[in-house]
Design a protein around this motif. Structure first.
Motif, short mmCIF file in Angstrom:
data_model
loop_
_atom_site.label_atom_id
_atom_site.label_comp_id
_atom_site.label_asym_id
_atom_site.label_seq_id
_atom_site.Cartn_x
_atom_site.Cartn_y
_atom_site.Cartn_z
N GLY A 265 0.78 -1.23 0.00
CA GLY A 265 0.00 0.00 0.00
C GLY A 265 0.81 1.28 0.00
N ARG A 266 2.14 1.14 -0.08
CA ARG A 266 2.99 2.33 0.01
C ARG A 266 2.78 3.27 -1.17
NH1 ARG A 266 7.92 1.50 2.77
NH2 ARG A 266 8.56 3.43 1.77
N HIS B 42 0.11 3.62 -2.96
CA HIS B 42 -1.21 4.25 -2.82
C HIS B 42 -1.16 5.43 -1.86
CE1 HIS B 42 -5.47 4.83 -1.94
NE2 HIS B 42 -5.16 4.69 -0.68
N ILE B 43 -0.61 5.20 -0.66
CA ILE B 43 -0.68 6.26 0.34
C ILE B 43 0.22 7.44 -0.04
CG2 ILE B 43 1.07 5.36 1.98
CD1 ILE B 43 -2.34 7.04 2.77
N TYR C 99 6.32 -0.48 6.82
CA TYR C 99 5.36 0.56 7.20
C TYR C 99 4.21 0.57 6.19
CZ TYR C 99 4.47 4.94 9.86
OH TYR C 99 3.97 5.91 10.68
N CYS C 100 3.65 -0.62 5.97
CA CYS C 100 2.57 -0.76 4.99
C CYS C 100 1.39 0.13 5.36
CB CYS C 100 2.08 -2.20 4.93
SG CYS C 100 3.31 -3.36 4.33
N TYR C 101 0.64 0.49 4.33
CA TYR C 101 -0.60 1.23 4.54
C TYR C 101 -1.74 0.23 4.42
CZ TYR C 101 -4.38 4.55 3.90
OH TYR C 101 -5.54 5.25 4.02
N ASP C 102 -2.75 0.32 5.30
CA ASP C 102 -3.84 -0.66 5.33
C ASP C 102 -3.21 -2.06 5.38
OD1 ASP C 102 -6.31 -1.81 5.38
OD2 ASP C 102 -6.89 -1.26 3.36
#
Lengths: 425, 445
Positions: free
Chosen positions: A349-350, A352-353, B44-47
């Motif tokens: 998800g890096r 994306h954020i 430090y993944c998101y979601d």
């Protein structure tokens, strides 16, 4: 096998890897170990006029990453603290024992013609192949009117270079400080002073960290700290730019360069050479890992050159210089979009954020029926900034695909939206 | 202490000192250097999938990032605000099937980040710091809450309720709080009296009193509590154990693995606990592994764990199964107990080989015997339904709605006695906290 022999400022070397003037080249013992390891040359730690300086305890600070990797070091050590004759005698001995290696004498003196000339002659007589004028040290020596105090005044750079050139017949390298606004000004001054080459960059003036318990900059000396010279891989981008600027500036493009600044491996060296440097100088990487790092520098550069078909350093030297241009010369019609390889994506998800919070909201996150998320680029929103590619932890998972026709070329001066546009012919 | 256990060094029985050493910490704490190195591996993944996999939804990337910046108090608070028993969960969670099993590093073929070990580093770090309790109570609501059972569900419920400003009385049948954390986990997972230290830490919030020796159906009843308190939470766990249903099950030496584990945890000296020479453990869960490995470490010559199905079907995680193997426990699969031998005292057990036929487990008719002077049964625990008369029970568990409320208004339940996810400490902690929030909503309605 590629031929790594090269000529830097008129000095022939068996390879482009020299140790910079710094603690690793302070005395014969270190220099002999360096030559045994394979270094092509050394720039002896800066020599001054006796009496020698006195160094103090606590000299280095470090900028670590969270895994104790060292991104950069800063130091407040001065020039050699040994008598001139001790250094010169050792230089003579090493000169005798290692005839195929380069020894350059680094030197520093107050801004007095006679002082520079006398010292330059003495050092030249010891058998060094060249002299390097230390006009860059940003700590301590500059408070005594030397080092960067000279390097920051173009007239002094030119004068000092000329004075030394007038009394020696060996190549003279003028070492430049990056602690100025425009590197081209001192580079042009060195050129006008007849320097055979410039060495750059010297260390960047810095406070590397603040000790929050002692409430003082590090390295801390009895509760106080001072600004010091920053070096290591963190300064490489600054050095690359300065080397690139000198190489593409019409006034200085003929000036040879011995590049310094965060060179840690063969690839860094190749990059500096591609931007026009004739060779490189290394310090921090050796201080972190020892002289043995030169083995892979030699081997890696040679293998890469073989793969690319370059037979000598000159075959690729400066090849990136014509491609280093002003922003105004870049093609505004060039259009790229990020592509996420879903087979490689680990769903961290890096991308994306990073895009969502700080860029263009061009990567969607959609929950998958079986759990996890799917990340997809919205082409219409993607401006091709590369941020996602840089934050992605998986090599080659995100790539950039070119979507324009690849034919038309339009720069900002020609752009219809530019109010200052050059009138159409 | 290491995961591996090689037994006696000279073939003679181990001395008391060696046996005591066998029960040292199986996961030694990370050093400062290890914690920094490991925390820097986190992307430090998101979601992040690890957060999704955690029953208490701890913000794992955040707490690991906080370790990497040296913010240990903040890191521990991130953990504890989602899971007040983060210290125990760090030690006993089956991380390989939860957070670490879902770490994105697995997808790149790397080792997952050691989330459990890092969690322990942060929580232990805070507990060693001698700082005030990191949470505060809201203004008093004047409401009184009764919690039955001082296990993970009950204590989690009590802490969250105290934070909301209610006054909580916890009724505990046993002389100590902690439930299975204190009585039901292998000693090498919970060294240095951690369960009690964690209880002490949790009680620092204030507003919680514990009355020991008070069991439901004994000194207290649902009716009396309901009359005296504004809301009641049941966290009694599973009080009964399944029986083998074989003749001779009352023979001396046939015991519940739960009792064996409890005795080991409560013994002043491990050598005070009796262990057989040929120990047979029946079952395929983590309790079976805890009993088998500890029997071996206590000095049994041979320990055989017998399970009626295959390794795939064991509820013990792969890590636990490996632990049994590197501790010299023999594992026999596809075998069910069919007889207990011995005259007054167990001397052996007979087993029948099993197989799956048409989706059902059946005996093959082939039998074998194992010598046994101690048999530890670990074939599951069940709800002790007697004292819960009046509550609707479904599938052997107390039936609750989405708000953790039972069939009786104002009576809530959580933990192993209800049916949510797996019977894990971490699940119980989550049940307790969520039930506390539901009770607050109920009291405010």
């Amino acid at each position: 096998m590629a031929d790594l022999r090269c000529k830097i400022g008129g000095v022939e070397s068996i390879n482009p890897f020299w140790l910079a003037s710094a603690p690793p080249t302070d005395k014969k013992y270190n220099v002999v170990r360096a030559f045994e390891a394979g270094w092509g040359g050394v720039v002896w730690k800066t020599l001054g006029i006796d009496p020698p300086v006195v160094n103090m305890s606590s000299r280095y600070g470090a900028h670590h990453d969270s895994n104790r990797g060292v991104l950069g070091i800063n130091n407040i050590e001065l020039i050699t603290d040994r008598p001139l004759e001790v250094n010169l005698q050792e230089i003579r001995e090493v000169r005798e024992e290692w005839p195929d290696r380069v020894i350059i004498g680094s030197m520093m003196a107050p801004v007095e013609e006679n002082a520079w000339k006398t010292l330059a002659v003495k050092i030249a007589e010891s058998g060094v192949q060249g002299l390097e004028l230390n006009l860059g040290c940003p700590h301590g020596m500059c408070e005594r009117g030397m080092g960067s105090a000279i390097g920051q005044v173009p007239e002094m750079v030119e004068n000092v270079t000329r004075w030394v050139k007038e009394v020696v017949d060996i190549p003279v390298f003028t070492k430049l400080t990056p602690n100025i606004t425009d590197i081209l000004v001192p580079a042009e001054a060195a050129y006008h002073g007849n320097a055979d080459a410039v060495s750059l960059i010297n260390t960047v003036n810095s406070i590397v960290s603040v000790d929050l318990d002692a409430m003082a900059p590090t390295p801390t000396v009895d509760g106080k700290g001072s600004h010091g010279g920053y070096c290591g891989s963190a300064v490489k981008p600054i050095a690359l730019n300065m080397v690139g600027e000198i190489a593409r500036n019409p006034e200085t493009r003929d000036l040879e360069m011995s590049a310094i600044g965060g060179v840690s491996n063969w690839r860094d060296a190749a990059e500096f050479i591609a931007l026009g440097a004739s060779g490189v100088q290394v310090c921090t990487a050796a201080m972190l890992f020892g002289f043995r790092i030169v083995e892979d520098m030699i081997d890696g550069l040679s293998n890469w050159m073989d793969e690319k078909g370059y037979q000598s350093i000159d075959d690729f030297r400066g090849m990136a210089t014509p491609n280093t241009v002003n922003w105004n010369d870049l093609n505004m019609n060039y259009d790229i979009k990020a592509v996420i390889n879903k087979d490689e994506c680990i769903e961290c998800g890096r991308c994306h954020i990073a895009c969502e919070d700080t860029s263009h909201q061009a990567i969607t996150k959609v929950a998958k029926p079986g759990g996890g998320n799917e990340y997809t680029v919205i082409d219409d929103e993607c401006v091709g900034c590369n941020l996602c590619l840089h934050v992605c932890p998986v090599q080659d998972c995100i790539t950039m695909k070119r979507v324009d026709d690849g034919q038309s070329h339009l720069t900002w001066p020609e752009h219809p939206l530019n109010p200052m546009r050059l009138a159409a012919e | 202490m290491s995961k591996r256990f090689t037994g006696s060094a000279d073939g003679r029985p181990m001395d008391a000192a060696q046996i005591e050493a066998n029960f040292g910490d199986i996961h030694p704490a990370l050093s400062e250097t290890q914690a920094m190195a490991e925390s820097s591996r986190c992307l430090y993944c998101y979601d992040a999938p690890c957060v999704t996999a955690c029953p208490t939804s701890i913000d794992i990337p955040k707490f690991i990032h906080q370790i990497s910046t040296g913010n240990i108090t903040g890191s521990a608070k991130t953990i504890l605000s989602s899971n007040i028993m983060g210290g125990t969960c760090a030690r006993v969670c089956p991380t390989e099937v939860l957070c670490e099993g879902s770490c994105v590093k697995n997808a790149t073929g790397e080792e997952p980040v050691k989330i459990g070990q890092l969690q322990r580093h942060a929580v232990d770090g805070l507990m060693e710091m001698n700082v005030p309790h990191p949470f505060f109570r809201a203004a008093s609501t004047g409401k009184k809450i009764a919690v039955i059972g001082a296990g993970p569900a009950g204590l989690s419920c009590a802490h969250r309720s105290a934070m909301a400003g209610h006054d909580v009385t916890v009724f505990e049948a046993k002389p100590k709080a902690g439930g299975l954390n204190e009585y039901g986990l292998a000693a090498y997972k919970m060294v240095d009296d951690f369960a009690q230290r964690e209880v002490d830490f949790l009680l620092e919030i204030g507003g919680i009193s514990i009355e020991y020796g008070k069991a439901l159906g004994g000194a207290i009843s649902l009716e009396s509590l309901k009359a005296e308190f504004d809301a009641v939470f049941i966290g009694v766990g599973l009080g009964d154990v399944n029986a083998l249903g074989l003749e001779g099950e009352d023979k001396k030496g046939v015991e519940s693995a739960i009792n064996f584990i409890e005795d080991l945890r409560q013994a002043d000296k491990k050598t005070d606990v009796n262990v057989g020479d040929n120990v047979v453990v029946i079952g395929g869960g983590n309790t079976a592994i805890d009993a088998a490995v500890q029997a071996k470490r206590l000095g049994a010559s041979d320990v055989t764990l017998v399970y009626r199905r295959g390794a795939e079907q064991m509820t013990a995680t792969e890590w636990e199964q490996d632990l049994a193997q590197v501790n010299g426990v023999n594992i026999r699969l596809w075998s069910k107990p069919v007889g207990i031998k011995g005259n007054g005292k167990v001397e052996g057990m007979s087993f029948e080989r099993t197989m799956v036929d048409g989706g059902k487990l059946v005996g093959t008719g082939k039998t074998y015997e194992l010598p046994a002077d101690q048999v530890l049964k670990a074939i599951g625990q069940v709800l002790e339904a007697g004292p819960l008369a009046g509550l609707e029970i479904d599938g052997g568990k107390i039936k609750v709605g989405d708000d953790y409320q039972t069939s009786i208004s104002g009576v809530f339940a959580g933990g192993d006695c209800i049916k949510t996810g797996e019977d894990l400490t971490v699940q119980s902690v989550d049940d307790g906290a969520k039930a506390a929030e539901a009770m607050t909503r109920f009291l405010n309605a």
